[in-house]
Scaffold this motif. Structure first.
Motif, short mmCIF file in Angstrom:
data_model
loop_
_atom_site.label_atom_id
_atom_site.label_comp_id
_atom_site.label_asym_id
_atom_site.label_seq_id
_atom_site.Cartn_x
_atom_site.Cartn_y
_atom_site.Cartn_z
N GLY A 184 0.83 -1.19 0.00
CA GLY A 184 0.00 0.00 0.00
C GLY A 184 0.87 1.24 0.00
O GLY A 184 1.81 1.34 0.79
N PHE A 185 0.55 2.17 -0.90
CA PHE A 185 1.36 3.38 -1.01
C PHE A 185 0.47 4.62 -1.00
O PHE A 185 -0.55 4.67 -1.71
CB PHE A 185 2.17 3.36 -2.31
CG PHE A 185 2.88 4.65 -2.62
CD1 PHE A 185 3.97 5.05 -1.87
CD2 PHE A 185 2.43 5.49 -3.64
CE1 PHE A 185 4.63 6.25 -2.15
CE2 PHE A 185 3.07 6.68 -3.93
CZ PHE A 185 4.17 7.07 -3.18
N VAL A 233 2.64 14.12 1.16
CA VAL A 233 2.45 13.22 2.28
C VAL A 233 2.64 11.79 1.75
O VAL A 233 1.87 11.33 0.91
CB VAL A 233 1.07 13.38 2.91
CG1 VAL A 233 0.85 12.33 4.01
CG2 VAL A 233 0.92 14.78 3.49
N GLY A 234 3.68 11.14 2.22
CA GLY A 234 4.01 9.81 1.74
C GLY A 234 3.88 8.79 2.86
O GLY A 234 4.05 9.10 4.04
N MET A 280 -4.77 0.00 1.94
CA MET A 280 -5.21 1.25 1.33
C MET A 280 -6.30 1.91 2.17
O MET A 280 -6.38 3.15 2.25
CB MET A 280 -5.70 1.01 -0.10
CG MET A 280 -4.60 0.57 -1.07
SD MET A 280 -3.13 1.65 -1.07
CE MET A 280 -3.86 3.23 -1.56
N ALA A 281 -7.13 1.10 2.82
CA ALA A 281 -8.14 1.67 3.72
C ALA A 281 -7.49 2.37 4.91
O ALA A 281 -7.91 3.45 5.33
CB ALA A 281 -9.09 0.57 4.19
N ASP A 282 -6.42 1.75 5.44
CA ASP A 282 -5.70 2.36 6.56
C ASP A 282 -5.03 3.68 6.15
O ASP A 282 -4.89 4.60 6.96
CB ASP A 282 -4.63 1.41 7.09
CG ASP A 282 -5.19 0.26 7.90
OD1 ASP A 282 -6.37 0.34 8.31
OD2 ASP A 282 -4.46 -0.72 8.13
N LEU A 283 -4.62 3.76 4.89
CA LEU A 283 -3.92 4.96 4.41
C LEU A 283 -4.86 6.07 3.96
O LEU A 283 -4.42 7.20 3.74
CB LEU A 283 -3.01 4.58 3.23
CG LEU A 283 -1.83 3.65 3.54
CD1 LEU A 283 -1.15 3.22 2.25
CD2 LEU A 283 -0.83 4.33 4.47
N GLN A 284 -6.13 5.77 3.84
CA GLN A 284 -7.09 6.74 3.29
C GLN A 284 -7.07 8.10 3.99
O GLN A 284 -7.14 9.15 3.32
CB GLN A 284 -8.51 6.15 3.32
CG GLN A 284 -9.57 7.02 2.68
CD GLN A 284 -9.33 7.27 1.20
OE1 GLN A 284 -8.79 6.39 0.51
NE2 GLN A 284 -9.73 8.43 0.71
N SER A 329 -1.77 7.90 -4.81
CA SER A 329 -1.86 6.77 -3.90
C SER A 329 -2.49 5.57 -4.59
O SER A 329 -3.50 5.71 -5.30
CB SER A 329 -2.69 7.16 -2.67
OG SER A 329 -2.18 8.31 -2.04
N GLN A 330 -1.92 4.40 -4.35
CA GLN A 330 -2.42 3.18 -4.99
C GLN A 330 -1.59 2.00 -4.50
O GLN A 330 -0.48 2.18 -4.00
CB GLN A 330 -2.28 3.29 -6.51
CG GLN A 330 -0.85 3.48 -6.97
CD GLN A 330 -0.73 3.73 -8.45
OE1 GLN A 330 -1.06 2.86 -9.24
NE2 GLN A 330 -0.27 4.94 -8.82
N PRO A 331 -2.09 0.78 -4.68
CA PRO A 331 -1.22 -0.38 -4.49
C PRO A 331 -0.09 -0.30 -5.52
O PRO A 331 -0.32 0.02 -6.69
CB PRO A 331 -2.14 -1.57 -4.77
CG PRO A 331 -3.52 -1.05 -4.54
CD PRO A 331 -3.48 0.39 -4.98
N MET A 332 1.14 -0.56 -5.08
CA MET A 332 2.29 -0.32 -5.96
C MET A 332 3.37 -1.36 -5.66
O MET A 332 3.54 -1.77 -4.50
CB MET A 332 2.83 1.09 -5.70
CG MET A 332 3.92 1.55 -6.65
SD MET A 332 4.44 3.26 -6.34
CE MET A 332 2.98 4.17 -6.85
N PRO A 333 4.12 -1.80 -6.67
CA PRO A 333 5.26 -2.68 -6.39
C PRO A 333 6.23 -2.01 -5.43
O PRO A 333 6.55 -0.83 -5.57
CB PRO A 333 5.89 -2.89 -7.77
CG PRO A 333 4.78 -2.65 -8.74
CD PRO A 333 3.95 -1.56 -8.13
N TYR A 334 6.70 -2.78 -4.48
CA TYR A 334 7.62 -2.23 -3.49
C TYR A 334 8.86 -1.65 -4.16
O TYR A 334 9.36 -0.59 -3.75
CB TYR A 334 8.02 -3.32 -2.49
CG TYR A 334 8.99 -2.87 -1.44
CD1 TYR A 334 8.61 -1.95 -0.46
CD2 TYR A 334 10.30 -3.34 -1.43
CE1 TYR A 334 9.50 -1.52 0.50
CE2 TYR A 334 11.20 -2.93 -0.46
CZ TYR A 334 10.80 -2.02 0.50
OH TYR A 334 11.70 -1.59 1.46
#
Length: 477
Positions: free
Chosen positions: A224-225, A280-281, A293-297, A310-315
């Protein structure tokens, strides 16, 4: 060829002496006579680092490093060591002495069963991430893939996994080290444990690490990013909300705020081109990406965003996302950082004012949330002692014109001094420039009560301070 000894005197090295070294040296031995080698595989990152070695030994393995150290000691040469060469302070080169260059030593071997990674001393973060992510594993490393593993780890090692898995140095379980007397030693819990303790945050004072063995953790390959761009003018309000969120965030989340003038980068929306922004990262390393992603919202709702990537992203993509802002050899740099005991509203206002008054568009003012696993380690369990501060602020001044040197350095020092109202006055040495300061500037403050033990260990492994081109710990008398 003329080279410089540690005492400033000169040593004339005959051609036959250099040929003798090259005869059994697997790597290249390059005499430069103080002129930068155009074929340098890894020039210094900071353009202010103008020191030029007279002799460069480009090592291919531990045996080359042993020979280089032995040669330098026998001929009394001043030595510098280059791993990743990303030193902000410019410590990965040396003036007129011998540079022991590990940039060709980039091998990474992963043991997925034992969850260990064996990493050579010249490897970059990107080298490690590429190999470990093939197994869904990661070492807690930094945030720029071009950073060297050696300097990062020996200086502590903040990055995108700290809250969950600690510092890079906390995950170092073994090291192969060439000491000042030319021995190749193993540092582990069983062998030379005092040396392992010192390597976990004590810098390059104790020898040249030719191989690191790290503990690995399950991460990715998708994480999650959060990467949300807000107007820099809104930083004070955004950072207040970010602070309140960050203090209670789950350990899977490591978060920070970067302020910059974002360049007109291809593929990025025009609304942020050449615009001062606060980014904000955050990285969430939990296995459930939807839940992450819900936690990062909430980080995406701290104000009115200009852009949200913001999105799911390869590490691996997250780890290289900031690379374009730190090009090698293109920027002059002077950074100063400080830990904060608290982040009250007036401290945030001071940070915001400085962010709006940076000495040029390439300069950054950053706030990092610290805690979680970093604070689980006792202050004396490793050489790296800072285990309690909840935040760190870093003033990363970067520019291109040498005529701006004085103004940029002065601004950075002034900003750092202002933060002592809220901070501890303790610097993070990896985020600290030296300019006209001595090599031991800030060392006593940074290591605190661990300094005496570090000086004792320095006396054992480097009593003559052979390795002095670093944040230098002076051997105990």
């Amino acid at each position: 060829m003329t080279a410089v000894r540690p005492d400033g005197s000169q040593e004339q090295l005959a051609e036959d002496i250099l040929q003798e070294l090259q005869a059994h040296f697997r790597g290249a031995v390059v005499a430069q006579d103080g002129v930068r080698d155009a074929a340098d595989p890894r020039p210094p990152w900071n353009a202010m680092a103008t020191d030029r070695p007279a002799l460069v030994t480009r090592c291919t393995g531990t045996a080359d490093v042993v020979d280089a150290v032995t040669f330098a000691r026998e001929h009394g040469l001043l030595v510098g060591v280059r791993g990743g060469g990303h030193s902000v302070a410019g410590l990965s080169t040396v003036s007129d002495g011998m540079l022991i260059d590990l940039s060709a030593m980039r091998g990474v071997q992963v043991d997925p069963v034992r969850r260990l990674a064996h990493v050579q001393g010249g490897a970059l973060l990107g080298d490690v991430d590429r190999e470990t992510q093939a197994f869904g594993l990661a070492v807690p490393l930094g945030r720029v893939s071009e950073t060297g593993v050696a300097g990062l780890t020996l200086g502590g090692g903040y990055g995108n996994l700290n809250a969950k898995y600690g510092l890079s140095c906390d995950n170092l379980v073994e090291a192969q080290v060439v000491t000042a007397d030319g021995r190749a030693l193993t540092a582990s819990a069983e062998e030379n444990p005092d040396l392992l303790w010192a390597l976990r945050g004590g810098g390059g004072n104790f020898g040249i690490v030719t191989s690191f063995t790290f503990r690995l953790h399950p991460v990715g390959p998708i994480v999650g990013f959060a990467g949300t761009f807000y107007p820099l003018a809104d930083l004070a309000d955004v950072e207040r909300r970010w602070r309140d969120y960050a203090l209670d965030a789950p350990r899977e989340i490591t978060t920070f705020i970067v302020t910059m003038t974002f360049p007109a980068a291809p593929g990025m929306p025009e609304v942020i081109h050449d615009r001062p922004v606060a980014i904000v990262g955050a990285v969430h390393c939990g296995s459930d990406v939807d839940a992450a992603m819900a936690d990062l919202q909430p980080l995406r709702e701290l104000g009115a965003p200009l852009f949200d990537m913001s999105q799911p992203m390869p590490y691996t993509a997250v780890q290289s996302a900031f690379d374009p802002f730190f090009p090698r050899g293109a920027l002059r740099a002077y950074w100063k950082s400080q830990y904060l005991e608290r982040l009250p509203d007036d401290a945030i206002d001071a940070i915001a004012a400085r962010a709006l008054d940076r000495p040029g568009p390439m300069s950054l003012v950053n706030t990092f949330r610290l805690g979680g696993a970093v604070h689980d380690v006792g202050a004396e369990e490793t050489a790296f002692p800072e285990r309690s501060s909840p935040f760190m602020v870093s003033f990363d001044s970067m520019w291109t014109d040498p005529a701006q040197d004085h103004a940029a350095v002065t601004w950075t020092r002034s900003a750092w001094d202002e933060m002592t109202t809220y901070g501890t006055g303790v610097p993070f040495l990896n985020f600290t420039g030296i300019a006209d300061e001595p090599l031991d500037a800030g060392v006593g403050t940074a290591f605190g009560r661990n300094l005496h033990r570090l000086r004792q260990i320095k006396k054992i492994y480097d009593p003559e301070n052979f390795f002095r081109r670093n944040n230098n710990v002076i051997p105990l008398d």
